[in-house]
Design a protein around this motif. Structure first.
Motif, PDB file in Angstrom:
ATOM      1  N   SER A   1      -3.670  22.367  58.173  1.00 13.97           N
ATOM      2  CA  SER A   1      -2.987  21.113  57.849  1.00 13.97           C
ATOM      3  C   SER A   1      -3.665  20.444  56.659  1.00 13.97           C
ATOM      4  O   SER A   1      -4.886  20.402  56.596  1.00 13.97           O
TER       5      SER A   1
ATOM      6  N   ASP B 206       1.723  20.922  57.916  1.00  9.01           N
ATOM      7  CA  ASP B 206       1.453  20.377  59.240  1.00  9.01           C
ATOM      8  C   ASP B 206       1.239  21.514  60.244  1.00  9.01           C
ATOM      9  O   ASP B 206       2.189  22.147  60.666  1.00  9.01           O
ATOM     10  N   HIS B 207      -0.004  21.760  60.598  1.00  6.14           N
ATOM     11  CA  HIS B 207      -0.355  22.781  61.604  1.00  6.14           C
ATOM     12  C   HIS B 207       0.358  24.107  61.370  1.00  6.14           C
ATOM     13  O   HIS B 207       1.018  24.634  62.258  1.00  6.14           O
TER      14      HIS B 207
END
Ligand SMILES: Nc1ncnc2c1ncn2[C@@H]1O[C@H](COP(=O)(O)OP(=O)(O)O)[C@@H](O)[C@H]1O
Ligand SMILES: [Mg+2]
Lengths: 244, 258
Positions: free
Chosen positions: A50, A10-11
């Motif tokens: 991501s 995630d990012h």
């Protein structure tokens, strides 16, 4: 289990300090802190990446050298902590980031089997049960009582691969590990990875051979200089990547 | 918290393998093997006793016992902290490639030293029997100061391990430091012979308290005062808290510096 995510990235960003000023000594540190010279060349090995891997799916990572593939795998394995972002992993892992990383060269092959098993979280009894299989697969029967420092690098890889692929982990991480060893052993490894995949293991796979990647992976993450260039189905991305 | 415990249990086999590895490598190719952990303190004791009962005479009853008991504590501390100090940097190759809870390496080193401690403690018991020292029931309680030293060393070891990743100088400084520390610990000399100025410095050394408590319980059949018990526990907790705090603050950066 349904089609839920087993790995969620995630990012994620990862910054390294390429310290031209790596102060190994306290004196240097003090002097430079006083002079306010402690500066770093910041380097972002990954930027805002991501993606998600579903349970049972296998993922390939492609990209040129230095694009951040190994860094990504190390973050997923928990070896590195991302500078920004978050990684969630829902299962146990067998990391094959570098074959033989967990070996102690002064110990014999047999002793290393138990040491490496313990690194993967297996106790002695569990390893005893797998021991024959490891010896058989690595074909090192007569060398098990020889210190590993006397092994050739191919022999080390064989043993390491045999140990790391015992049991059926939820996730198997392979970072360019199939490029070692002779041709016949490579085939054996591929077959074993295939078997694990059939049993439901998620494979995270890096290789310079696109054929291997296409054979093993369902999805592909294409990294370019630390950025996510494309994420999608294996066939499609392999086609574009091969043409680029 | 429960994830910490789960994680520890998962890696508990690794802890035993790491300790076994340390012991195996240490005694590989030596004829007497593990017996050396017992023989070593005995030989040292004989040398020190011969030297100090012929050249410098201290007014200590049963000098060999006095020296050996001091050594049991000091050598453990020295051994455990010195080996903990390099536990992270010497496992760099591994830490860069496989996820392992990092404190495990410090713990493994302290455990290996603990095995040595058990051996030298056994040597002490043998000497006590050999010199016909009175075996008093307080001997059982001497395990308490031993455990306090183990915990104290673990705290210091974690602190050193974390700092050494940043500043390699510590490795060189620390061996000088422990040499000095040995003279500030009543291992070979009795407290009574110290001038008061130096005595107050020696009393500041946490090891002094542990050594004294240990001797009192092991063969003076004296229960340590409440004050020294509390002091010993507080110093041990302080070392643990400081060590764990610094270690956890820095552990995510280890891999970037090794
Ligand atoms: N510990 C580190 N310190 C500094 N730079 C690093 C470190 N690890 C990796 N890098 C840099 O990050 C970039 C990506 O490396 P890597 O993930 O190994 O690429 P790949 O595996 O795709 O070839 C490279 O430029 C490399 O120099
Ligand atoms: Mg790589």
């Amino acid at each position: 289990m349904g089609n839920d995510a087993i790995v969620t990235v995630d990012h994620v960003s990862m910054k390294f300090n390429l310290s031209s000023e790596k102060f190994d000594s306290f004196k240097e540190y003090v002097i430079k802190s006083i002079k306010r010279q402690v500066s770093y060349d910041e380097f972002w090995a990954l930027q805002d990446v991501s993606f998600e891997v579903k349970r049972g799916q296998s993922l390939g990572l492609v990209g040129l050298n230095g694009s951040g593939k190994s860094t990504m795998l190390k973050i997923i394995a928990g070896v590195l902590k991302p500078t920004k972002g978050r990684v969630a992993v829902g299962g146990n892992m067998a990391p094959l980031i570098e074959l033989g990383a967990g070996f102690d060269m002064d110990l014999t092959a047999r002793e290393n089997v138990f040491l490496n098993g313990a690194l993967l979280g297996y106790n002695r009894a569990q390893m005893e049960a797998q021991y024959e299989d490891i010896v058989h697969f690595s074909e090192l029967g007569e060398f098990m009582n020889v210190p590993v420092k006397n092994f050739s690098s191919g022999m080390v890889s064989r043993l390491a691969f045999a140990i790391a692929t015992i049991g059926v982990p939820d996730i198997l991480i392979c970072d360019e590990v199939l490029s070692v060893g002779d041709f016949r052993f490579q085939e054996k490894c591929e077959e074993r990875i295939g078997n694990m995949k059939e049993k439901g293991t998620t494979i995270l796979f890096v290789s310079h051979s696109l054929t291997q990647v296409e054979k093993i992976c369902d999805k592909i993450v294409w990294l370019e200089k630390g950025h996510l260039k494309k994420f999608g189905d294996a066939e499609e991305i392999c086609r574009i990547y091969a043409g680029s | 918290m429960s994830t910490y415990i789960k994680n520890f249990l998962k890696f508990q086999p690794l802890l035993s393998e790491l300790v076994a590895r340390d012991v195996k490598i240490k005694y590989r190719r030596s004829v007497l093997g593990v017996l050396w952990t017992l023989l070593n303190p005995l030989c040292m004791m004989v040398i020190l006793s011969v030297v100090f009962s012929n050249i410098f005479k201290f007014d200590v009853e049963n000098f060999p016992l006095y020296v050996l008991s001091g050594q049991v504590i000091f050598n453990f501390f020295n051994d455990a902290t010195t080996s903990s100090m390099t536990s992270i940097i010497s496992n760099a190759a591994l830490l860069k490639k496989i996820y392992v809870p990092k404190y495990l390496f410090v713990l493994a080193r302290v455990f290996s030293s603990f095995i040595n401690l058990m051996a030298s403690f056994t040597a002490l018991l043998l000497v006590m029997v050999a010199v016909r020292a009175e075996l008093h029931w307080t001997l059982v309680l001497s395990a308490i100061p031993l455990l306090l030293v183990v915990a104290f060393s673990l705290g210091v070891g974690m602190l050193l391990a974390a700092l050494t990743v940043r500043f390699r100088d510590i490795m060189h400084l620390y061996s000088v430091f422990t040499t000095g520390l040995m003279y500030l610990t009543p291992v070979i000399y009795p407290m009574s012979m110290l001038p008061s100025g130096i005595k107050s410095v020696v009393l500041l050394n946490p090891l002094t308290n542990y050594v004294t408590m240990f001797r009192d319980l092991a063969f003076n059949s004296t229960i340590p005062s409440f004050g020294s018990m509390i002091l010993g526990i507080v110093e041990c907790l302080a070392a643990i808290v400081l060590g764990v705090y610094v270690f956890y603050k820095n552990q995510d950066e280890f891999i970037l510096n090794i």
